[in-house]
Scaffold this motif. Structure first.
Motif, PDB file in Angstrom:
ATOM      1  N   ALA A  11      47.498  30.481  -5.970  1.00  0.00           N
ATOM      2  CA  ALA A  11      48.649  31.389  -6.014  1.00  0.00           C
ATOM      3  C   ALA A  11      49.893  30.714  -5.442  1.00  0.00           C
ATOM      4  O   ALA A  11      50.992  30.846  -6.003  1.00  0.00           O
ATOM      5  CB  ALA A  11      48.335  32.673  -5.249  1.00  0.00           C
ATOM      6  N   GLU A  12      49.728  29.983  -4.358  1.00  0.00           N
ATOM      7  CA  GLU A  12      50.862  29.271  -3.761  1.00  0.00           C
ATOM      8  C   GLU A  12      51.393  28.199  -4.713  1.00  0.00           C
ATOM      9  O   GLU A  12      52.605  28.013  -4.847  1.00  0.00           O
ATOM     10  CB  GLU A  12      50.460  28.662  -2.426  1.00  0.00           C
ATOM     11  CG  GLU A  12      50.242  29.698  -1.338  1.00  0.00           C
ATOM     12  CD  GLU A  12      49.656  29.117  -0.062  1.00  0.00           C
ATOM     13  OE1 GLU A  12      49.332  27.902  -0.032  1.00  0.00           O
ATOM     14  OE2 GLU A  12      49.511  29.884   0.905  1.00  0.00           O
ATOM     15  N   ALA A  13      50.487  27.494  -5.390  1.00  0.00           N
ATOM     16  CA  ALA A  13      50.906  26.463  -6.344  1.00  0.00           C
ATOM     17  C   ALA A  13      51.651  27.090  -7.524  1.00  0.00           C
ATOM     18  O   ALA A  13      52.675  26.547  -7.976  1.00  0.00           O
ATOM     19  CB  ALA A  13      49.691  25.684  -6.839  1.00  0.00           C
ATOM     20  N   GLN A  14      51.154  28.210  -8.007  1.00  0.00           N
ATOM     21  CA  GLN A  14      51.823  28.885  -9.125  1.00  0.00           C
ATOM     22  C   GLN A  14      53.201  29.405  -8.701  1.00  0.00           C
ATOM     23  O   GLN A  14      54.157  29.362  -9.473  1.00  0.00           O
ATOM     24  CB  GLN A  14      50.961  30.040  -9.651  1.00  0.00           C
ATOM     25  CG  GLN A  14      49.722  29.576 -10.382  1.00  0.00           C
ATOM     26  CD  GLN A  14      50.041  28.804 -11.645  1.00  0.00           C
ATOM     27  OE1 GLN A  14      51.028  29.048 -12.315  1.00  0.00           O
ATOM     28  NE2 GLN A  14      49.192  27.843 -11.966  1.00  0.00           N
ATOM     29  N   LYS A  15      53.318  29.893  -7.477  1.00  0.00           N
ATOM     30  CA  LYS A  15      54.606  30.375  -6.966  1.00  0.00           C
ATOM     31  C   LYS A  15      55.597  29.220  -6.890  1.00  0.00           C
ATOM     32  O   LYS A  15      56.754  29.345  -7.295  1.00  0.00           O
ATOM     33  CB  LYS A  15      54.402  31.009  -5.582  1.00  0.00           C
ATOM     34  CG  LYS A  15      55.662  31.333  -4.816  1.00  0.00           C
ATOM     35  CD  LYS A  15      56.252  32.643  -5.219  1.00  0.00           C
ATOM     36  CE  LYS A  15      57.355  33.104  -4.296  1.00  0.00           C
ATOM     37  NZ  LYS A  15      58.626  32.462  -4.472  1.00  0.00           N
TER      38      LYS A  15
END
Length: 73
Positions: free
Chosen positions: A24-28
């Motif tokens: 999720a952090e990478a996608q953000k």
């Protein structure tokens, strides 16, 4: 034996949650970069359109017929 299973299962779930959190952090971060890129592209397009308008006005002032009937090279 059951206690060991519960510990293993909880550990696996915690690792899975961490993987999803990292994803999720990478996608953000990717979404933020894409948003910045899109803003830059929009600004560049705006400048290009303004420059094209200026060039068309200049060409029209020099030879209006070339705007109406452009020649091919």
């Amino acid at each position: 034996m059951i206690g060991g299973y519960v510990v293993v299962k909880a550990s696996k779930e915690a690792k899975t949650a961490e993987v999803w959190k990292d994803e999720a952090e990478a996608q953000k971060a990717r979404a933020d970069r894409l948003q910045e890129d899109l803003a830059e592209i929009k600004e560049r397009l705006k400048r290009i359109e303004q420059e094209n308008g200026r060039l068309i006005a200049l060409l029209t002032a020099l030879d209006p017929a070339r705007i109406l009937h452009p020649t091919t090279a």
